[in-house]
Design a protein around this motif. Structure first.
Motif, short mmCIF file in Angstrom:
data_model
loop_
_atom_site.label_atom_id
_atom_site.label_comp_id
_atom_site.label_asym_id
_atom_site.label_seq_id
_atom_site.Cartn_x
_atom_site.Cartn_y
_atom_site.Cartn_z
N GLU A 1 -18.09 33.87 -20.76
CA GLU A 1 -17.44 32.81 -21.55
C GLU A 1 -16.16 33.42 -22.13
O GLU A 1 -16.13 33.87 -23.28
CB GLU A 1 -18.39 32.33 -22.67
CG GLU A 1 -17.89 31.08 -23.37
CD GLU A 1 -18.83 30.58 -24.47
OE1 GLU A 1 -19.88 31.21 -24.70
OE2 GLU A 1 -18.50 29.56 -25.11
N ASP B 1 -13.87 30.01 -26.02
CA ASP B 1 -14.88 29.08 -26.55
C ASP B 1 -15.10 27.89 -25.61
O ASP B 1 -14.17 27.10 -25.36
CB ASP B 1 -14.40 28.58 -27.93
CG ASP B 1 -15.53 27.95 -28.73
OD1 ASP B 1 -16.68 27.98 -28.26
OD2 ASP B 1 -15.24 27.44 -29.84
N GLY B 2 -16.27 27.79 -25.05
CA GLY B 2 -16.61 26.65 -24.20
C GLY B 2 -16.07 26.72 -22.78
O GLY B 2 -16.28 25.82 -22.00
N TRP C 1 -13.12 36.57 -29.00
CA TRP C 1 -12.67 35.23 -29.43
C TRP C 1 -13.58 34.62 -30.48
O TRP C 1 -13.13 33.91 -31.37
CB TRP C 1 -12.51 34.28 -28.24
CG TRP C 1 -13.75 34.01 -27.42
CD1 TRP C 1 -14.08 34.58 -26.23
CD2 TRP C 1 -14.83 33.11 -27.75
NE1 TRP C 1 -15.29 34.11 -25.79
CE2 TRP C 1 -15.78 33.20 -26.70
CE3 TRP C 1 -15.11 32.25 -28.80
CZ2 TRP C 1 -16.97 32.47 -26.68
CZ3 TRP C 1 -16.29 31.51 -28.80
CH2 TRP C 1 -17.20 31.63 -27.75
N LEU C 2 -14.87 34.94 -30.40
CA LEU C 2 -15.80 34.33 -31.35
C LEU C 2 -15.52 34.85 -32.77
O LEU C 2 -15.54 34.09 -33.75
CB LEU C 2 -17.25 34.63 -30.93
CG LEU C 2 -18.35 33.92 -31.71
CD1 LEU C 2 -18.20 32.41 -31.72
CD2 LEU C 2 -19.73 34.28 -31.14
N ASP D 1 -12.08 33.27 -33.87
CA ASP D 1 -12.18 31.85 -34.23
C ASP D 1 -13.05 31.64 -35.46
O ASP D 1 -12.82 30.74 -36.25
CB ASP D 1 -12.77 31.05 -33.06
CG ASP D 1 -11.87 31.05 -31.84
OD1 ASP D 1 -10.76 31.62 -31.93
OD2 ASP D 1 -12.27 30.51 -30.79
N ALA E 1 -22.00 29.51 -36.57
CA ALA E 1 -21.20 29.55 -35.33
C ALA E 1 -21.82 30.54 -34.35
O ALA E 1 -21.92 30.26 -33.14
CB ALA E 1 -19.76 29.95 -35.65
N ARG F 1 -23.24 29.26 -30.80
CA ARG F 1 -22.67 29.74 -29.53
C ARG F 1 -23.68 30.58 -28.75
O ARG F 1 -23.69 30.57 -27.52
CB ARG F 1 -21.39 30.53 -29.78
CG ARG F 1 -20.25 29.75 -30.46
CD ARG F 1 -19.96 28.42 -29.78
NE ARG F 1 -18.75 27.79 -30.30
CZ ARG F 1 -18.67 27.03 -31.40
NH1 ARG F 1 -19.75 26.77 -32.12
NH2 ARG F 1 -17.51 26.50 -31.77
#
Ligand code: GAL
Length: 696
Positions: free
Chosen positions: A63, A66-67, A100-101, A104, A132, A136
């Motif tokens: 991943e 995000d997403g 990124w997690l 963000d 979060a 995730r």
């Protein structure tokens, strides 16, 4: 082949896919180009690899934002593995959240006790409470389950990796309060349980209650104890949430996580939530007692789920890279250690990792396939072992039955190493390891229990430094002895209840009736000091008993007990160091000091003999012996940990599964240094029904 002794459809499915002893390791193919993958599967086949743990730290590669998901490489490698007959233990990748997690949602990063947030660039840096992070993690786990749930290679789920992250952020602070509300109901009850009258700690409102962040001086020990309990529960919640979603999508696939003896995770509780116990073990070749420590850990893993076989999920093929000096496993020792795990109930031999990394934090960690490739000693040994293990496949699902047990308890670990004790250098692991060693060197089978377990299958129970004992524990020990059990319990046991409150009425309050004596005073010894001990004059069973005491002395007053051994010097000269007490049908031996290894072994041996618990098989010191049994066979493992040859005169006839040789009772078997024999001895018809203490 299904496991006839468990009624566990998921594990039965696993075993029907992977019968026998499972061989393999962590596989991190995302580090390598495609052509290396081809070589990997060729060599895996050559080594008999049948299961790989895949994707353990692959979140960022699966991943990238995000997403945004990229499963293409995983699709390819799953297919390639399956095309080569290799199964997959597919990980949910939550142990290493991607950069990124954290960018963000900065609150997904864990915070240390001093209030410093961990940075990215390593692993395990997540806050277990972060919504979060939780969201995730669940999302990627769901995607993996939906995508690969019906892939033929999928054999097992590997949830996260070696859970060990505690966190002191505000989100965890909120959860801690909520956990305490659930546990205690009212603030009054919390104040009572924590003993907040002392040092003006009384809480008047829930908003005043916090995680034990740094304080000036010592923190309230019950608050700290509850923080450990809370952290174990909080991390377990992450595991059970993922387990539930995986079970929902893939009801036939077992789910586990890999234990590694972490202080934060109470494996007794955790194991009950998993389909099978998996364990990572890294005995240090540079430490003299590492193989008995490994044996202890393996016995613990076997006992966690009522004696069911477990899986050695990780070990090193050679040296690790995370210690100050990383010694190699010398020729034959990796093989010996692998058989040792199987001898203690593992149905798998797996490694970290398949191919040595060429970059990153663990590039000097050994692997099944070293940087030097196929010519290396390690590879030759890995390949030979993978093929050799096929000879003992029938061992899988066989059980061990023990008549002796030792207590190991996470709750006690947290409490006994608490603050402001008579001796603040307690090392609970070391203490238990010493007591276990006395059993190990006596070559008896041992289960590793808590005092909450059913103690009735055991004739001998060893309780090392069980400082924290609940009322139920105390009653269970009393019953054990009264009903004919033989107990060995050592100093600083039975001192406090589950709230870390002294059990009053004279130390050890929780055990005074059981041991028939009380302790007037604790008298710890300076670091290097020793005191000689000898058998009590009137004592005949231990005639000639000489010992060295260190670390601790209890000033013991006997009541209905009698002294077994006494101090010869010092301010307690002539007073009891070890006492024995008859209670009901059984006996309790209380050891009020730390005895040297040989003396502790002699004492334990004396108790085992009196209880009629015999060695699994006679063998010279340094040769470990264990048994596993099915309904039709007993499998005797002989493991030579010595640096020289050892001989064992067999007390039974059978077949050495590794060499295929027939062996007769009375025959002398010569084991080279580091060598192993696994002897299958058929049970006669009359023995078939013999109950196993581990069967539930
Ligand atoms: C384990 C971990 C592996 C690897 C290994 C090295 O604790 O799960 O990922 O780091 O240690 O010995």
């Amino acid at each position: 082949m299904s496991d006839p002794r468990t009624n566990d459809p998921r594990m039965n499915t696993f075993r029907s896919r992977l019968p026998g002893v499972v061989y393999g390791g962590d596989y991190n193919p995302e580090q390598w180009p495609r052509e290396v993958w081809q070589e990997d599967v060729r060599l895996m086949r050559a080594a008999g690899v049948r299961l790989v743990s895949l994707g353990v730290f692959s979140w960022a590669m699966l991943e990238p934002a995000d997403g945004e998901f990229d499963f293409s490489w995983l699709d390819e490698i799953m297919d390639l593995l399956w095309a080569n007959g290799i199964h997959v233990n597919l990980a949910t990748p939550n142990a290493a959240p991607p950069p990124w997690l954290a960018t963000d949602f900065p609150e997904i990063l864990s915070m240390d006790r001093q209030g410093v947030r961990h940075g990215i660039g390593s692993r395990g840096h997540f806050c277990p409470s972060s919504p979060a992070y939780r969201d995730r993690s669940r999302r990627i786990a769901t995607k993996l389950a939906e995508r690969y749930g019906s892939h033929p290679a999928l054999a097992m789920w590997h949830i996260g990796n070696e859970y060990h992250s505690d966190c002191f952020c505000d989100l965890c602070d909120d959860r801690f309060r909520e956990w305490l509300r659930q546990r205690y109901g009212t603030l009054d009850e919390l104040n009572h349980r924590w003993g907040t009258e002392f040092w003006s700690q009384r809480y008047g409102d829930w908003s005043q209650v916090h995680l034990p962040r740094p304080v000036r001086g010592w923190v309230n020990p019950t608050r700290e104890l509850d923080f450990s309990r809370f952290t174990s529960d909080l991390l377990l919640e992450l595991v059970t949430q993922e387990r539930d979603l995986l079970h929902q999508i893939t009801p036939d696939v077992p789910a586990t996580t890999n234990f590694f003896g972490c202080r934060l995770t109470d494996s007794h509780r955790w194991a009950k939530e998993l389909d099978v116990v998996a364990f990572d073990c890294y005995p240090d070749p540079g430490k003299p007692h590492s193989m008995s420590v490994a044996a202890f850990q393996y016995d613990l893993m076997r006992t966690l789920r009522g004696g069911q076989p477990w899986l050695l999920m990780e070990q090193a093929a050679g040296a690790v890279s995370q210690w100050k000096t990383n010694q190699v496993k010398q020729p034959g020792r990796m093989r010996l250690g692998s058989y040792q795990a199987v001898a203690h109930g593992s149905d798998a031999v797996m490694f970290f990792q398949w191919r040595a990394s060429r970059q990153g934090q663990e590039k000097f960690h050994s692997a099944m396939l070293p940087h030097g490739g196929e010519k290396t000693r390690t590879w030759q040994e890995v390949k030979a072992l993978g093929n050799e293990l096929r000879a003992i496949d029938e061992i899988a699902t066989a059980r061990t039955s023990a008549q002796a047990a030792i207590v190991w308890d996470w709750q006690n670990w947290w409490a006994v190493e608490g603050c402001a004790h008579p001796d603040n250098a307690f090392d609970y692991r070391d203490t238990v390891a010493r007591h276990y060693r006395a059993l190990w060197n006596s070559q008896v089978a041992v289960d590793v229990v808590t005092l909450d377990d059913d103690l009735s299958p055991y004739r001998v129970l060893v309780i090392p430094n069980q400082y924290l004992m609940t009322r139920q524990h105390s009653a269970a020990v009393h019953r054990f002895v009264e009903d004919g059990g033989h107990l060995v319990v050592s100093y600083f046991s039975g001192i406090v209840d589950e709230d870390d409150r002294i059990v009053e009425g004279g130390y050890p309050g929780a055990l005074r009736e059981v041991i028939g004596a009380h302790v007037q005073e604790f008298s710890p010894l300076p670091a290097e000091a020793t005191v000689p001990v000898r058998a009590a004059a009137e004592q005949t069973a231990l005639t000639g008993f000489l010992a060295t005491a260190s670390l601790w002395q209890d000033d013991l007053e006997t009541e209905t007990a009698r002294p077994l051994a006494v101090y010869r010097k010092g301010h307690l000269a002539g007073k009891a160091a070890v006492v024995e007490h008859e209670l009901g049908q059984g006996r309790a031996v209380y050891v009020g000091t730390r005895l040297d290894d040989d003396a502790l072994k002699a004492l334990v041996r004396h108790v085992l003999d009196r209880a009629g618990v015999r060695p699994v098989h006679a063998a010279p010191r340094g040769v470990e012996v264990t048994e596993r049994r099915t309904d039709t066979n007993v499998y005797l493992f002989l493991l030579n940990h010595r640096q020289d040859k050892a001989t064992v005169t067999l007390d039974r006839s059978g077949t050495d599964l590794i060499t295929g040789c027939r062996l007769e009772a009375g025959q002398t078997l010569v084991l080279d240094a580091a060598d192993v024999a696994v002897v299958r001895c058929p049970l006669s018809a009359s023995q078939h029904a013999e109950p196993s203490s581990s069967d539930s």
